[in-house]
Scaffold this motif. Structure first.
Motif, short mmCIF file in Angstrom:
data_model
loop_
_atom_site.label_atom_id
_atom_site.label_comp_id
_atom_site.label_asym_id
_atom_site.label_seq_id
_atom_site.Cartn_x
_atom_site.Cartn_y
_atom_site.Cartn_z
N SER A 99 0.81 -1.22 0.00
CA SER A 99 0.00 0.00 0.00
C SER A 99 0.85 1.27 0.00
CB SER A 99 -0.94 0.02 1.21
OG SER A 99 -1.85 -1.05 1.16
N ALA A 100 1.93 1.26 0.76
CA ALA A 100 2.77 2.45 0.86
C ALA A 100 3.53 2.73 -0.43
CB ALA A 100 3.76 2.30 2.02
N HIS A 101 3.70 1.71 -1.26
CA HIS A 101 4.36 1.90 -2.55
C HIS A 101 3.36 2.38 -3.60
CE1 HIS A 101 8.04 0.03 -1.07
NE2 HIS A 101 7.30 -0.94 -0.58
N ILE A 102 2.13 1.90 -3.47
CA ILE A 102 1.09 2.29 -4.42
C ILE A 102 0.60 3.70 -4.14
CG2 ILE A 102 -1.26 1.76 -5.20
CD1 ILE A 102 -0.66 -1.18 -4.46
N ARG A 103 0.48 4.03 -2.85
CA ARG A 103 -0.06 5.33 -2.44
C ARG A 103 1.03 6.11 -1.74
NH1 ARG A 103 -5.68 4.97 -2.74
NH2 ARG A 103 -6.46 2.86 -3.05
N THR A 104 1.65 7.03 -2.46
CA THR A 104 2.80 7.75 -1.93
C THR A 104 2.44 8.74 -0.83
OG1 THR A 104 2.62 9.39 -3.71
CG2 THR A 104 4.08 7.52 -4.08
N GLU A 105 1.15 9.03 -0.65
CA GLU A 105 0.75 9.98 0.39
C GLU A 105 0.69 9.33 1.77
OE1 GLU A 105 -3.06 8.03 -1.00
OE2 GLU A 105 -1.26 8.82 -1.96
N ILE A 106 0.85 8.00 1.88
CA ILE A 106 0.74 7.34 3.18
C ILE A 106 2.07 6.74 3.61
CG2 ILE A 106 -1.67 6.78 2.70
CD1 ILE A 106 -0.73 3.81 2.59
N GLU A 107 2.18 6.57 4.93
CA GLU A 107 3.31 5.86 5.53
C GLU A 107 2.74 4.89 6.53
OE1 GLU A 107 7.08 6.87 8.49
OE2 GLU A 107 6.29 8.44 7.17
N PRO A 142 -22.34 15.29 -7.74
CA PRO A 142 -21.94 14.37 -6.68
C PRO A 142 -20.79 13.47 -7.11
CG PRO A 142 -23.99 13.64 -7.68
CD PRO A 142 -23.69 15.00 -8.26
N VAL A 143 -19.87 13.19 -6.18
CA VAL A 143 -18.74 12.32 -6.46
C VAL A 143 -19.00 10.96 -5.84
CG1 VAL A 143 -16.27 11.98 -6.14
CG2 VAL A 143 -17.18 14.29 -6.49
N LYS A 144 -18.88 9.89 -6.62
CA LYS A 144 -19.11 8.55 -6.13
C LYS A 144 -17.81 7.99 -5.55
CE LYS A 144 -22.82 7.44 -9.40
NZ LYS A 144 -23.29 6.51 -10.46
N GLY A 145 -17.96 7.23 -4.47
CA GLY A 145 -16.80 6.60 -3.87
C GLY A 145 -16.05 7.53 -2.94
N PRO A 146 -15.04 6.99 -2.21
CA PRO A 146 -14.27 7.80 -1.26
C PRO A 146 -13.40 8.83 -1.96
CG PRO A 146 -13.29 5.63 -1.51
CD PRO A 146 -14.59 5.60 -2.26
N SER A 148 -10.25 10.84 -3.17
CA SER A 148 -8.91 10.40 -3.55
C SER A 148 -7.91 10.74 -2.45
CB SER A 148 -8.51 11.08 -4.86
OG SER A 148 -7.18 10.77 -5.20
N ALA A 149 -6.91 9.87 -2.28
CA ALA A 149 -5.82 10.09 -1.31
C ALA A 149 -6.35 10.27 0.11
CB ALA A 149 -4.97 11.28 -1.72
N SER A 150 -7.34 9.48 0.48
CA SER A 150 -7.93 9.54 1.81
C SER A 150 -7.87 8.17 2.47
CB SER A 150 -9.38 10.01 1.73
OG SER A 150 -10.17 9.03 1.06
N ILE A 151 -8.19 8.11 3.75
CA ILE A 151 -8.27 6.83 4.44
C ILE A 151 -9.32 5.94 3.78
CG2 ILE A 151 -8.93 5.71 6.62
CD1 ILE A 151 -6.16 6.88 6.67
N GLY A 157 -9.44 0.28 -1.60
CA GLY A 157 -8.52 -0.42 -2.48
C GLY A 157 -7.91 -1.66 -1.83
N PHE A 158 -7.52 -1.53 -0.57
CA PHE A 158 -6.91 -2.65 0.15
C PHE A 158 -7.89 -3.80 0.32
CE2 PHE A 158 -6.26 -4.53 4.47
CZ PHE A 158 -5.11 -5.26 4.18
N LYS A 159 -9.09 -3.49 0.79
CA LYS A 159 -10.09 -4.54 1.00
C LYS A 159 -10.46 -5.23 -0.31
CE LYS A 159 -13.55 -3.49 3.72
NZ LYS A 159 -14.66 -2.70 4.30
N SER A 160 -10.59 -4.45 -1.38
CA SER A 160 -10.97 -5.01 -2.68
C SER A 160 -9.90 -5.96 -3.21
CB SER A 160 -11.21 -3.89 -3.67
OG SER A 160 -11.48 -4.39 -4.96
N SER A 161 -8.63 -5.55 -3.11
CA SER A 161 -7.54 -6.38 -3.62
C SER A 161 -7.42 -7.68 -2.84
CB SER A 161 -6.23 -5.61 -3.55
OG SER A 161 -5.17 -6.36 -4.07
#
Length: 216
Positions: A99-107, A142-146, A148-151, A157-161
């Motif tokens: 996850s940390a490699h896919i999403r550079t905004e998280i550690e 309206p924007v569907k889904g969470p 971007s770049a949020s918890i 993404g994590f749960k789906s994968s």
């Protein structure tokens, strides 16, 4: 595979806390034998568990909990305080580390895969590519889904994968792996960070005292 606690730093090493890294507090170590936080599934799995009006893409530290559907012990078993991952648990571990490699905004901070749930500490860093520095558009569409770049986006993404890979292995297409919701706590200071870190570290050793304890 045997695993006790996984973390974004070497086991037993001092770390500079999140709040210290951003100029608010100094270096700390995880204290041992602190009172354990109790996970309450009734409180933490109500219909809406997000804090109304809070921007979950802003800089901060978060404690996250995800539970397996029906609390099934799907990811392995604990023996003598050691979590022994099966092939499904290995998928959870691998996907979380990725996850940390896919999403550079998280550690990634401390985390642990348990037989029927998963705990983790995550940091969102402002200024990273894909982070919360996103222009706000003046629109009523309206924007569907969470966001971007949020918890929420991370969890989705994590749960789906994980779900897709596990369902391929067990030949159960479209069968849920996780409970629909997840629980998060905003970590606001170093004291809370230490408490949650200690809770994660001790979770395998305290498995039979856990409110999520179940026998395979």
């Amino acid at each position: 595979m045997e695993i006790q606690t996984q973390r974004g730093r070497p086991a037993g090493r001092p770390y500079v806390g999140f709040f210290g890294r951003f100029g608010r507090m100094g270096e700390s170590t995880i204290y041992k034998n602190k009172p354990m936080l109790r996970y309450d599934p009734i409180i933490h799995h109500r219909r809406s568990i997000r804090l109304k009006g809070y921007d979950y893409s802003q800089q901060g530290a978060y404690f996250l909990t995800l539970c397996v559907q029906h609390r099934e012990c799907l990811f392995g078993e604990i023996s003598d305080g050691v979590m022994r991952l099966n092939e499904f648990g290995e998928i959870v571990l691998t996907e979380w580390q990725a996850s940390a490699h896919i999403r550079t905004e998280i550690e990634l901070g401390e985390f642990v895969v348990m037989p029927n749930h998963f705990h983790a500490i995550v940091f969102i860093n402002v200024g990273a590519t894909g982070s919360s520095q996103i222009p706000i558009l003046n629109t009523n569409i309206p924007v569907k889904g969470p966001k971007s770049a949020s918890i929420g986006a991370l969890m989705s993404g994590f749960k789906s994968s994980v779900t897709k890979q596990i369902n391929v292995l067990r030949a159960t297409p479209r069968v849920p792996v996780w409970q629909r919701n997840y629980w998060e706590h905003i970590i606001r200071d170093e004291r809370s960070m230490l408490e949650f870190s200690t809770y994660i570290e001790n979770n395998p050793f305290r498995w039979k005292e856990d409110s999520l304890f179940a026998v395979r």
